[in-house]
Design a protein around this motif. Sequence first.
Motif, short mmCIF file in Angstrom:
data_model
loop_
_atom_site.label_atom_id
_atom_site.label_comp_id
_atom_site.label_asym_id
_atom_site.label_seq_id
_atom_site.Cartn_x
_atom_site.Cartn_y
_atom_site.Cartn_z
N GLY A 1 17.37 -53.02 -2.63
CA GLY A 1 16.64 -51.93 -3.25
C GLY A 1 15.14 -52.06 -3.05
O GLY A 1 14.44 -51.07 -2.76
N LEU A 2 14.62 -53.27 -3.19
CA LEU A 2 13.19 -53.51 -2.96
C LEU A 2 12.81 -53.23 -1.51
O LEU A 2 11.73 -52.68 -1.23
CB LEU A 2 12.83 -54.95 -3.33
N MET A 3 13.70 -53.60 -0.59
CA MET A 3 13.45 -53.35 0.83
C MET A 3 13.36 -51.84 1.10
O MET A 3 12.45 -51.37 1.80
CB MET A 3 14.57 -53.97 1.67
N ASN A 4 14.31 -51.07 0.54
CA ASN A 4 14.27 -49.62 0.71
C ASN A 4 13.03 -49.02 0.07
O ASN A 4 12.42 -48.10 0.59
CB ASN A 4 15.52 -48.98 0.10
N MET A 5 12.66 -49.56 -1.07
CA MET A 5 11.50 -49.07 -1.80
C MET A 5 10.21 -49.32 -1.01
O MET A 5 9.27 -48.50 -1.02
CB MET A 5 11.42 -49.76 -3.16
N ALA A 6 10.16 -50.46 -0.30
CA ALA A 6 8.95 -50.85 0.42
C ALA A 6 8.79 -50.10 1.75
O ALA A 6 7.69 -50.09 2.32
CB ALA A 6 8.96 -52.35 0.68
N PHE A 7 9.86 -49.47 2.23
CA PHE A 7 9.79 -48.81 3.53
C PHE A 7 8.82 -47.64 3.50
O PHE A 7 8.97 -46.70 2.73
CB PHE A 7 11.19 -48.34 3.94
N GLN A 8 7.78 -47.72 4.33
CA GLN A 8 6.75 -46.68 4.44
C GLN A 8 6.16 -46.31 3.08
O GLN A 8 5.79 -45.16 2.82
CB GLN A 8 7.32 -45.43 5.14
N ALA A 9 6.07 -47.31 2.20
CA ALA A 9 5.55 -47.06 0.85
C ALA A 9 4.03 -47.17 0.83
O ALA A 9 3.40 -47.71 1.75
CB ALA A 9 6.15 -48.07 -0.13
N GLU A 10 3.45 -46.68 -0.25
CA GLU A 10 2.01 -46.80 -0.44
C GLU A 10 1.66 -48.26 -0.74
O GLU A 10 2.50 -49.05 -1.18
CB GLU A 10 1.56 -45.92 -1.61
N GLN A 11 0.41 -48.59 -0.53
CA GLN A 11 -0.03 -49.97 -0.74
C GLN A 11 0.16 -50.41 -2.18
O GLN A 11 0.55 -51.56 -2.43
CB GLN A 11 -1.51 -50.11 -0.35
N ARG A 12 -0.07 -49.53 -3.13
CA ARG A 12 0.06 -49.91 -4.54
C ARG A 12 1.49 -50.33 -4.88
O ARG A 12 1.71 -51.24 -5.68
CB ARG A 12 -0.37 -48.74 -5.44
N ILE A 13 2.48 -49.67 -4.26
CA ILE A 13 3.88 -50.01 -4.51
C ILE A 13 4.20 -51.36 -3.90
O ILE A 13 4.86 -52.21 -4.52
CB ILE A 13 4.82 -48.92 -3.95
#
Length: 693
Positions: free
Chosen positions: A511-523
Amino acid sequence: MVCGNMEIEASRSYIDNLYDNHADKVSSAVLTLKNAVIGSQKQKDTIIEQGVLARLIHLLVDPDIHSQIKTDVVYILGSITNGSEANIKSLNDVDVVTILLNGLVSADPKLVCACLCCLQSLFQTKSPLPDVESQFEPSVLGNGSLHYQVIYSDPNIVPHLISLMESTATHQIAVCSIITACCKTSDQQNILVTAGVLQALSAVLTSHVTTVQLAGLQCLAEVVYANENVAGMVMNTSYQGKALASLVIHFTGRENGVDIQLAAGRILTYLYRLMVLPESDGVIMFRVLPCLVRMCMKEETIANRIVAADTLAYLIEVNADLQRVAAISNHLISTMSSYLRWEPEPQQRMGGMTRLQLARLTRKLESRTASGKDMKRAAFRVFASLGANDEDIRKKIIDTEPLMDCVVTALDDCDASVQMAAIRCLHSLSRSVQLLRTTFQDHTVWEPLMKILSSQNAKVESLVVASSTLCNLLLEFSPSKERILESGAVDMLCALTHKYDPSLRLNGVWGLMNMAFQAEQRIKSQIMTTLGTDQVFRLLSDTEIHVVMKTLGLLRNLLSNKHHIDHITNIYGKQLMQAVVLILESEHTPEVKEQALCILANIADGDSAKKLIVDNEDMLKKLTSYMVHNNTKLQIAAVVCIQNLIWRNDEGSADRQMRLKEIGVFKILHQLLTTTDTTLFEKVKLALQQLTM
């Protein structure tokens, strides 16, 4: 009043005679009591309240009492088993099961038959047919499960029980029913098979009595379920030249009763899932599948429809071809939709009801309510299996009313089995990109999922499937992603990575990997801060290789976009380099080490981050060694890292090129031009094009 007194006196008279020393008076009293107790809940309660049960048990175990008296006593006990739950508890409290089992060795066949029938009745009172997924779960066994184990307490009981199957039809039905109720674990299955139950059931299934056939099939289904060893033995068992499996296949024909067809379908489903019954012979596709779909139709009983749907879901769960055929068979999807809308017929409470009548009505209403929940659970499971692989089928399912409303409601259901089935259904449908963008957004399914994941009492299985579904909802193209993040998903997923269960750790990282994909820097920063580098190292050292791989995938996603790479490495650069070294120096497979080299390539793509590699003598040596590795994928990953380090348009590229030239990197690149692998050749060629010297 006179009549009432006379009735009481008469009752006292024959009860007093139960304690007489003369056999004829005892026999007459037992016979009178037997006739009085049949159909009378009041008399059953009286036996318990006045302590008569203890006298009956004494008569049963007294070796000097005639077998006919004992037989009548057993019939009284059998009648009590049909009474209230309190009556049954009283029987269990005096260990009546053990006493009845002892009666099976009597020389009097009438007493043996009575004991068998009483045991059958006693076991069936608390032995509903479980669904295929929870068959051996402790919760299914119930509080009274201990007396199901009694038949295994003495090694002589099971063989003797099975030997009684050679007798009359009544014996066969009773023994099969007892074994069906008492077969709760794989160890018990193995004990039964060792004692010869398969041979005995083969003989039973050749009977021309339909009730015997049904009892035998239901027993075989319990014996074979989820036991690969037993399934193999079933395929090698025969009786009088007829294979046991062939006998079962015969019973799926329409010339047999629906209960028999369904029982046979269950057995063949279990054999197929245990991979001992080949799909190629057409039995599953052309006999079992149509049979189970047919049994789901509204013309069948509610009990059969529930069992048929549960079994069908289990049958097609892992086979895309069966899923496609089932989806277009006999309007199955619309039939499952009707399961969701099913409601029990209203039952009016009549005035002047007795306490017993009221209790029976209450049990009836509770049973109907349970049936409604079971109908929904079964439908969810069928939908989950149907939609496991095919996007078109998922579209048909999602267009079915009132599926999504029912799923969202069921996610908050207090019944764990209904909730679990709803989660599985949602997980299956969440594999659809289209549905993630539309239907799931409209129904905010992530809210109840987050609630389940936050629950302190949720079962591990529920947490695993709920977190798997959440992983899909966190994919980059899912509109729900942002709102899930705002609801505390980072903390929740990081907490999952600390769980003992490896599936939960995996889903947390995933889930963290999916969340981090092309995410904003703050995330990305929030993920690294919440997870912590210590936990990253623990995950990279996990015994489950899938956890390690997803952790590496998470790091790759965090280290994308030059600005993000520099920001993260500025804070965690030293630890991230240590993480890469940890993997590269491990005994992991090339597939795992490739991911570590890809992380290194991402770091090399940063601006200030490049310095972490160039200033690390040991890391540069590792890179050069992987450039000449015998695994092409590792070579490619190493070359990409070099390419990013020497990219001519990046500031300081000339100095980095000089540094790498000194350690022989360019010489290796020229040597690699002779490679026969086209991908590696192109990467090497592009790297050499960056040279400015």
